[in-house]
Design an enzyme around this catalytic site. Structure first.
Site, PDB file in Angstrom:
ATOM      1  N   SER A 120       0.832  -1.211   0.000  1.00  0.00           N
ATOM      2  CA  SER A 120       0.000   0.000   0.000  1.00  0.00           C
ATOM      3  C   SER A 120       0.859   1.250   0.000  1.00  0.00           C
ATOM      4  O   SER A 120       0.366   2.326  -0.344  1.00  0.00           O
ATOM      5  CB  SER A 120      -0.867   0.043   1.263  1.00  0.00           C
ATOM      6  OG  SER A 120      -1.720  -1.042   1.304  1.00  0.00           O
ATOM      7  N   HIS A 141      -2.445  -3.399  -6.452  1.00  0.00           N
ATOM      8  CA  HIS A 141      -2.906  -3.063  -5.103  1.00  0.00           C
ATOM      9  C   HIS A 141      -4.375  -3.408  -4.925  1.00  0.00           C
ATOM     10  O   HIS A 141      -5.247  -2.788  -5.534  1.00  0.00           O
ATOM     11  CB  HIS A 141      -2.647  -1.563  -4.861  1.00  0.00           C
ATOM     12  CG  HIS A 141      -2.956  -1.120  -3.477  1.00  0.00           C
ATOM     13  ND1 HIS A 141      -3.699   0.006  -3.201  1.00  0.00           N
ATOM     14  CD2 HIS A 141      -2.642  -1.656  -2.269  1.00  0.00           C
ATOM     15  CE1 HIS A 141      -3.804   0.139  -1.882  1.00  0.00           C
ATOM     16  NE2 HIS A 141      -3.179  -0.850  -1.309  1.00  0.00           N
ATOM     17  N   GLU A 153      -5.745  -1.283  -7.968  1.00  0.00           N
ATOM     18  CA  GLU A 153      -4.952  -0.205  -8.558  1.00  0.00           C
ATOM     19  C   GLU A 153      -3.697  -0.844  -9.165  1.00  0.00           C
ATOM     20  O   GLU A 153      -2.982  -1.571  -8.472  1.00  0.00           O
ATOM     21  CB  GLU A 153      -4.533   0.814  -7.493  1.00  0.00           C
ATOM     22  CG  GLU A 153      -5.663   1.691  -7.006  1.00  0.00           C
ATOM     23  CD  GLU A 153      -5.238   2.631  -5.877  1.00  0.00           C
ATOM     24  OE1 GLU A 153      -5.642   3.803  -5.891  1.00  0.00           O
ATOM     25  OE2 GLU A 153      -4.508   2.193  -4.955  1.00  0.00           O
ATOM     26  N   ASN A 192      -6.018   5.875  -1.545  1.00  0.00           N
ATOM     27  CA  ASN A 192      -5.561   6.316  -0.223  1.00  0.00           C
ATOM     28  C   ASN A 192      -5.255   7.811  -0.182  1.00  0.00           C
ATOM     29  O   ASN A 192      -5.356   8.440   0.865  1.00  0.00           O
ATOM     30  CB  ASN A 192      -4.369   5.483   0.253  1.00  0.00           C
ATOM     31  CG  ASN A 192      -4.823   4.084   0.660  1.00  0.00           C
ATOM     32  OD1 ASN A 192      -6.003   3.852   0.896  1.00  0.00           O
ATOM     33  ND2 ASN A 192      -3.891   3.156   0.714  1.00  0.00           N
TER      34      ASN A 192
HETATM   35  P1  NAD Z   1      -0.374  -9.686   7.329  1.00  0.00           P
HETATM   36  O1  NAD Z   1       0.601  -9.351   8.403  1.00  0.00           O
HETATM   37  O2  NAD Z   1      -1.781 -10.013   7.688  1.00  0.00           O
HETATM   38  O3  NAD Z   1       0.197 -10.924   6.469  1.00  0.00           O
HETATM   39  C1  NAD Z   1       1.520 -11.039   6.051  1.00  0.00           C
HETATM   40  C2  NAD Z   1       1.847 -12.517   5.856  1.00  0.00           C
HETATM   41  O4  NAD Z   1       3.134 -12.602   5.232  1.00  0.00           O
HETATM   42  C3  NAD Z   1       1.948 -13.296   7.179  1.00  0.00           C
HETATM   43  O5  NAD Z   1       1.144 -14.468   7.098  1.00  0.00           O
HETATM   44  C4  NAD Z   1       3.434 -13.651   7.298  1.00  0.00           C
HETATM   45  O6  NAD Z   1       3.673 -14.916   7.896  1.00  0.00           O
HETATM   46  C5  NAD Z   1       3.855 -13.662   5.820  1.00  0.00           C
HETATM   47  N1  NAD Z   1       5.274 -13.405   5.596  1.00  0.00           N
HETATM   48  C6  NAD Z   1       6.044 -12.448   6.171  1.00  0.00           C
HETATM   49  N2  NAD Z   1       7.290 -12.491   5.640  1.00  0.00           N
HETATM   50  C7  NAD Z   1       7.279 -13.468   4.698  1.00  0.00           C
HETATM   51  C8  NAD Z   1       8.262 -13.990   3.784  1.00  0.00           C
HETATM   52  N3  NAD Z   1       9.491 -13.480   3.733  1.00  0.00           N
HETATM   53  N4  NAD Z   1       7.919 -15.001   2.958  1.00  0.00           N
HETATM   54  C9  NAD Z   1       6.661 -15.506   2.985  1.00  0.00           C
HETATM   55  N5  NAD Z   1       5.690 -15.067   3.829  1.00  0.00           N
HETATM   56  C10 NAD Z   1       5.995 -14.054   4.660  1.00  0.00           C
HETATM   57  O7  NAD Z   1      -0.316  -8.470   6.302  1.00  0.00           O
HETATM   58  P2  NAD Z   1      -1.472  -7.916   5.324  1.00  0.00           P
HETATM   59  O8  NAD Z   1      -2.349  -6.966   6.043  1.00  0.00           O
HETATM   60  O9  NAD Z   1      -2.065  -9.081   4.596  1.00  0.00           O
HETATM   61  O10 NAD Z   1      -0.588  -7.019   4.321  1.00  0.00           O
HETATM   62  C11 NAD Z   1       0.198  -7.623   3.333  1.00  0.00           C
HETATM   63  C12 NAD Z   1       0.525  -6.604   2.265  1.00  0.00           C
HETATM   64  O11 NAD Z   1      -0.701  -6.106   1.696  1.00  0.00           O
HETATM   65  C13 NAD Z   1       1.284  -5.366   2.760  1.00  0.00           C
HETATM   66  O12 NAD Z   1       2.219  -5.003   1.778  1.00  0.00           O
HETATM   67  C14 NAD Z   1       0.196  -4.293   2.891  1.00  0.00           C
HETATM   68  O13 NAD Z   1       0.675  -2.988   2.660  1.00  0.00           O
HETATM   69  C15 NAD Z   1      -0.728  -4.691   1.757  1.00  0.00           C
HETATM   70  N6  NAD Z   1      -2.117  -4.247   1.917  1.00  0.00           N
HETATM   71  C16 NAD Z   1      -2.772  -4.416   3.105  1.00  0.00           C
HETATM   72  C17 NAD Z   1      -4.104  -4.023   3.230  1.00  0.00           C
HETATM   73  C18 NAD Z   1      -4.862  -4.224   4.528  1.00  0.00           C
HETATM   74  O14 NAD Z   1      -5.948  -3.629   4.673  1.00  0.00           O
HETATM   75  N7  NAD Z   1      -4.393  -5.040   5.460  1.00  0.00           N
HETATM   76  C19 NAD Z   1      -4.779  -3.455   2.119  1.00  0.00           C
HETATM   77  C20 NAD Z   1      -4.074  -3.333   0.889  1.00  0.00           C
HETATM   78  C21 NAD Z   1      -2.751  -3.735   0.815  1.00  0.00           C
END
Ligand code: NAD
Length: 285
Positions: A120, A141, A153, A192
């Protein structure tokens, strides 16, 4: 290039839904995660979701079984990306972790695979070089919850090729999402940035006593036709997340200090829907 096989890395909030969405829409989909137990949890959640769809008459049990068959949980990163046409990175929002992972993925995935990040905050140019093939890289995204939100996006990096973007636009249509293109990368992308402008004004009005949280939300909902006002949306996203984003901007010199009311809510553990209380109270039972 036509995308047929999709690999999602990171089975957290976003990754599990991004992966299941691809599987539901007919893609041969693989999910991998480095944290023990995550894949089992996702498999259980996915089964629950599909069983629910069958129970509601939204799909047949045969369809659910076919989706489960093409949704693979694979622990080894190397095996997970070995045959991917599209790799979607959805791990934690830590730039160095993303770059380290992307460098590995680029070596393990087929040479012509497209690699995208669901980040994000990090723009493509902050990650693309790690892959050694920036022309095959962009941000894709998604929005939370990714199974249900209709928008993605596509953020074009300075070196993303037109073919890569074309493939991603076509992929977005096949997974049932409306794609919008951010033609030049910019922090916050489009959604955003718009939301940031709305919340900045909402904070100003409430902090200076011009209106209540409820009335500011009603203004956006009834006056602008938004489905949810700024405070209701922040409760959904999680007030801790909103606070971290504001704090990071402040520290980077690109934003004001986080609003006092927000800081107080986070200190009290009132983080929004997930804790049952934020600006509003929720019945989480
Ligand atoms: P999260 O913490 O819920 O999940 C991340 C996952 O990645 C975890 O299960 C973790 O074990 C795994 N992980 C971490 N390092 C790793 C690696 N090296 N190899 C493999 N797996 C690995 O995070 P999230 O909220 O799902 O966010 C993930 C991405 O999505 C981020 O970049 C965030 O900016 C983006 N994002 C999040 C949202 C939201 O609302 N949460 C919305 C849009 C985009």
């Amino acid at each position: 290039m036509e995308i047929k096989r999709v690999t999602v890395i990171g089975g957290g909030t976003m990754g599990q839904q991004i992966a299941l969405n691809a599987a539901v829409k007919g893609f041969d989909t693989t999910l991998t995660d480095s944290f023990p137990g995550v894949l089992d949890k996702v498999a259980t959640w996915s089964k629950g979701y599909l069983d629910g769809r069958v129970a509601k008459g939204k799909m047949t049990s045969e369809e659910a079984a076919t989706i489960t068959k093409r949704f693979h949980m694979v622990e080894s990163l190397e095996a997970a990306v070995a045959e991917a046409d599209l790799v979607i990175e959805a791990i934690v929002e830590v730039l160095d972790a993303k770059k380290e992972l992307l460098a590995k993925v680029a070596k393990m995935a087929p040479a012509n695979a497209i690699i995208v990040s669901n980040s994000s905050t990090f723009v493509p140019s902050s990650m693309a070089a790690a892959t050694g093939k920036p022309e095959k890289f962009a941000n894709l995204h998604y929005f939370n919850p990714a199974l249900h939100m209709d928008l993605v996006e596509i953020v074009v990096g300075p070196q993303s090729s037109p073919e890569t973007i074309k493939s991603l636009v076509s992929f977005a249509a096949k997974i049932g999402k409306q794609a919008i293109t951010v033609q030049k990368e910019i922090e916050g992308f489009i959604v955003n940035r718009l939301f940031g402008a709305l919340t900045t004004e909402a904070w100003f009005l409430v902090e200076n006593g011009y209106a209540t949280v409820e009335d500011i939300d009603t203004a956006a909902e009834k006056g602008l036709g938004h489905p949810m006002g700024a405070f209701r949306t922040m409760d959904l996203a999680g007030l801790d997340t909103i606070y971290s984003i504001r704090l990071a901007k402040y520290k980077a010199g690109t934003g004001a200090t986080p609003p006092k009311i927000l800081e107080e809510k986070v200190k009290k553990g009132e983080l929004g829907r997930k804790t049952g209380k934020g600006f509003y109270t929720y019945d989480n039972k």
